[in-house]
Design a protein around this motif. Structure first.
Motif, mmCIF file in Angstrom:
data_model
loop_
_atom_site.group_PDB
_atom_site.id
_atom_site.type_symbol
_atom_site.label_atom_id
_atom_site.label_comp_id
_atom_site.label_asym_id
_atom_site.label_seq_id
_atom_site.Cartn_x
_atom_site.Cartn_y
_atom_site.Cartn_z
ATOM 1 N N GLY A 56 0.811 -1.220 0.000
ATOM 2 C CA GLY A 56 0.000 0.000 0.000
ATOM 3 C C GLY A 56 0.840 1.263 0.000
ATOM 4 N N HIS A 57 2.110 1.163 0.438
ATOM 5 C CA HIS A 57 2.998 2.336 0.440
ATOM 6 C C HIS A 57 3.967 2.273 -0.735
ATOM 7 N N ARG A 58 4.334 1.042 -1.115
ATOM 8 C CA ARG A 58 5.250 0.868 -2.250
ATOM 9 C C ARG A 58 4.846 -0.380 -3.012
ATOM 10 N N LEU A 59 5.250 -0.416 -4.267
ATOM 11 C CA LEU A 59 4.920 -1.538 -5.138
ATOM 12 C C LEU A 59 6.187 -1.950 -5.873
ATOM 13 N N ALA A 60 6.395 -3.259 -5.985
ATOM 14 C CA ALA A 60 7.518 -3.770 -6.774
ATOM 15 C C ALA A 60 6.946 -4.750 -7.788
ATOM 16 N N ARG A 61 7.396 -4.638 -9.038
ATOM 17 C CA ARG A 61 6.904 -5.559 -10.072
ATOM 18 C C ARG A 61 8.055 -5.972 -10.986
ATOM 19 N N VAL A 62 8.099 -7.262 -11.292
ATOM 20 C CA VAL A 62 9.099 -7.781 -12.233
ATOM 21 C C VAL A 62 8.358 -8.454 -13.386
ATOM 22 N N THR A 63 8.821 -8.217 -14.608
ATOM 23 C CA THR A 63 8.230 -8.826 -15.796
ATOM 24 C C THR A 63 9.279 -9.679 -16.486
ATOM 25 N N VAL A 64 8.954 -10.950 -16.748
ATOM 26 C CA VAL A 64 9.889 -11.846 -17.455
ATOM 27 C C VAL A 64 9.149 -12.510 -18.620
ATOM 28 N N PRO A 65 9.882 -13.015 -19.633
ATOM 29 C CA PRO A 65 9.200 -13.719 -20.728
ATOM 30 C C PRO A 65 8.398 -14.899 -20.186
ATOM 31 N N ARG A 66 7.222 -15.105 -20.777
ATOM 32 C CA ARG A 66 6.357 -16.178 -20.263
ATOM 33 C C ARG A 66 6.942 -17.556 -20.622
ATOM 34 N N PRO A 67 7.114 -18.431 -19.621
ATOM 35 C CA PRO A 67 7.639 -19.763 -19.931
ATOM 36 C C PRO A 67 6.619 -20.634 -20.667
ATOM 37 N N ASP A 68 7.096 -21.573 -21.477
ATOM 38 C CA ASP A 68 6.191 -22.490 -22.183
ATOM 39 C C ASP A 68 5.365 -23.269 -21.176
ATOM 40 N N GLY A 69 4.057 -23.306 -21.389
ATOM 41 C CA GLY A 69 3.179 -24.074 -20.493
ATOM 42 C C GLY A 69 2.444 -23.196 -19.494
ATOM 43 N N ALA A 70 2.848 -21.905 -19.403
ATOM 44 C CA ALA A 70 2.201 -21.019 -18.420
ATOM 45 C C ALA A 70 0.969 -20.321 -18.983
ATOM 46 N N ASP A 71 0.677 -20.517 -20.277
ATOM 47 C CA ASP A 71 -0.500 -19.879 -20.861
ATOM 48 C C ASP A 71 -1.755 -20.307 -20.097
ATOM 49 N N GLY A 72 -2.627 -19.358 -19.872
ATOM 50 C CA GLY A 72 -3.900 -19.707 -19.223
ATOM 51 C C GLY A 72 -3.787 -20.008 -17.744
ATOM 52 N N MET A 73 -2.615 -19.736 -17.135
ATOM 53 C CA MET A 73 -2.528 -20.006 -15.688
ATOM 54 C C MET A 73 -3.354 -18.979 -14.920
ATOM 55 N N PRO A 74 -3.966 -19.395 -13.801
ATOM 56 C CA PRO A 74 -4.735 -18.432 -13.002
ATOM 57 C C PRO A 74 -3.785 -17.476 -12.284
ATOM 58 N N GLY A 75 -4.261 -16.273 -11.955
ATOM 59 C CA GLY A 75 -3.461 -15.363 -11.126
ATOM 60 C C GLY A 75 -3.374 -15.951 -9.722
ATOM 61 N N ILE A 76 -2.167 -16.066 -9.160
ATOM 62 C CA ILE A 76 -2.000 -16.717 -7.851
ATOM 63 C C ILE A 76 -1.188 -15.833 -6.908
ATOM 64 N N ILE A 77 -1.459 -15.973 -5.602
ATOM 65 C CA ILE A 77 -0.696 -15.244 -4.583
ATOM 66 C C ILE A 77 0.072 -16.276 -3.755
ATOM 67 N N ILE A 78 1.403 -16.261 -3.881
ATOM 68 C CA ILE A 78 2.239 -17.213 -3.137
ATOM 69 C C ILE A 78 2.587 -16.594 -1.786
ATOM 70 N N PRO A 79 2.274 -17.288 -0.675
ATOM 71 C CA PRO A 79 2.452 -16.696 0.659
ATOM 72 C C PRO A 79 3.915 -16.392 0.998
ATOM 73 N N ARG A 80 4.085 -15.423 1.904
ATOM 74 C CA ARG A 80 5.408 -14.963 2.303
ATOM 75 C C ARG A 80 6.301 -16.104 2.801
ATOM 76 N N LYS A 81 5.754 -16.996 3.633
ATOM 77 C CA LYS A 81 6.596 -18.063 4.197
ATOM 78 C C LYS A 81 7.105 -18.989 3.100
ATOM 79 N N CYS A 82 6.241 -19.319 2.143
ATOM 80 C CA CYS A 82 6.654 -20.174 1.026
ATOM 81 C C CYS A 82 7.764 -19.490 0.228
ATOM 82 N N ILE A 83 7.613 -18.185 0.002
ATOM 83 C CA ILE A 83 8.622 -17.422 -0.742
ATOM 84 C C ILE A 83 9.976 -17.494 -0.028
#
Length: 370
Positions: A177-204
């Motif tokens: 809410g105070h800052r935003l970070a975004r990274v864009t990379v080429p889409r890997p083969d097989g990722a087409d149509g993937m749902p938007g997902i939120i990976i939790p902090r601990k997993c990261i």
């Protein structure tokens, strides 16, 4: 179960597995690591906190196949203190496990493997591979912006999604809410149509630790509720955050017409120095922008004032703007090049920060009133 493992192999594997285990558990079995020895000379170690699960396979001399569970932190501490280069005998029978190395012997209580919970992955329809280096870059450049506010649980992770912008891309974003970070990379083969997902902090956090030991690619499989990472001898499975990530593209400014180009290291050092006197209440550092110089200043009612001039190229009419020093330093710490661009509008509008327009990473920082 009876098996002999080299201490270094056991210790390395336990260091990965035990960090998933919470220190305080109301369910005793969740404090344990599942050890499963198979006749083909492999041992599987597994730990879980019901949201995150790690399985690691290591080779060992197995005399007797079987499985049991034992306190993860205790076993890790024992393995850490055993003599280097020793062979560790693990022998489980009748609710106890004997751990023997050199002259040291430990006899610990175990819990039955049938009580150990396993995360049911279900179907993971989307599968692709990402280079370990790419995944490291994504995590390192975004995770500092993950929110720690539990009430906004949907911001407690990194949001991964695909989009088409002239070419197919995979984007990862984090914001508090105070800052935003975004990274864009080429889409890997097989990722087409993937749902938007939120990976939790601990997993990261666990994933990032494991990535240091992975060469080549990471196999990623996911559904709308779970994700699995194949990392060489380890498999990390996590539940995803069940929530909707806000449409962050709305806060990325497009019309900021004032451009500051500055050396990120001298800028970072200058901010760090003047912020020395800032207190928790006045974390703001003020930037006065002029043609060829930027004056950084902090005013603290308790401590006094600090100021420093930093050279930079500024296009636009001079003005003053304030930022949270900690947030600004977090972003500058991610800049690898010798020039950083700040696209500004006015003292109240969000500022866009990036290396250049081809850079995969982009940051947005909200100003503070000063």
């Amino acid at each position: 179960m009876k098996a002999t493992i080299e201490r270094a192999t056991l210790l390395k594997s336990l260091s990965h597995v035990q960090s998933v285990v919470e220190r305080r558990n109301t369910i005793p079995i969740l404090s344990n690591v599942l050890i499963e020895a198979s006749a083909d000379g492999a041992i599987k170690l597994m730990a879980t906190d019901l949201d995150l699960q790690i399985v690691e396979s290591i080779s060992a001399q197995v005399e007797q196949a079987g499985a049991t569970t034992i306190s993860a932190h205790t076993l890790f501490d024992i393995a850490r203190k055993l003599p280097e280069g020793s062979q560790v005998l693990l022998h489980a029978a009748e609710g106890k496990m004997l751990i023997q190395a050199g002259r040291a012997r430990f006899n610990l209580s175990t819990l039955p493997r049938d009580d150990f919970p396993v995360i049911a992955e279900g179907d993971l329809p989307t599968s692709f591979e990402l280079p370990a280096e790419t995944l490291k870059q994504i995590i390192d450049k975004t995770r500092f912006a993950i929110s720690t506010e539990e009430t906004r649980y949907y911001l407690n992770g990194i949001y991964f999604h695909v989009s088409d912008e002239g070419q197919p891309v995979l984007k990862a974003a984090a914001t508090d809410g105070h800052r935003l970070a975004r990274v864009t990379v080429p889409r890997p083969d097989g990722a087409d149509g993937m749902p938007g997902i939120i990976i939790p902090r601990k997993c990261i956090g666990e994933l990032r630790k494991l990535l240091d030991e992975v060469e080549g690619s990471v196999a990623v499989s996911l559904s709308a509720s779970k994700i699995r990472f194949g990392l060489g001898s380890a498999i990390l499975t996590s539940k995803l955050i069940d929530g909707t990530f806000p449409d962050y593209s709305r806060v990325i400014p497009t019309g900021n017409d004032k451009l500051l180009k500055i050396d990120p290291r001298s800028f970072e050092e200058g901010v760090d120095r003047v912020a020395t006197i800032a207190t928790e209440k006045t974390r703001a550092v003020k930037m006065a922008l002029d043609r060829d110089k930027i004056t950084l200043s902090v005013t603290s009612p308790e401590n006094g004032t600090a100021a420093e001039e930093v050279s930079g190229a500024f296009q636009g009419e001079g003005f003053e703007i304030g930022f949270n020093a900690r947030y600004l330093l977090d972003i500058l710490g991610q800049i690898d090049s010798d020039l950083v661009e700040l696209h500004l509008a006015d003292a109240a509008a969000p500022t866009l920060i990036r290396e250049n327009d081809r850079s995969p990473a982009l940051y947005v920082l909200m100003p503070m009133r000063v």
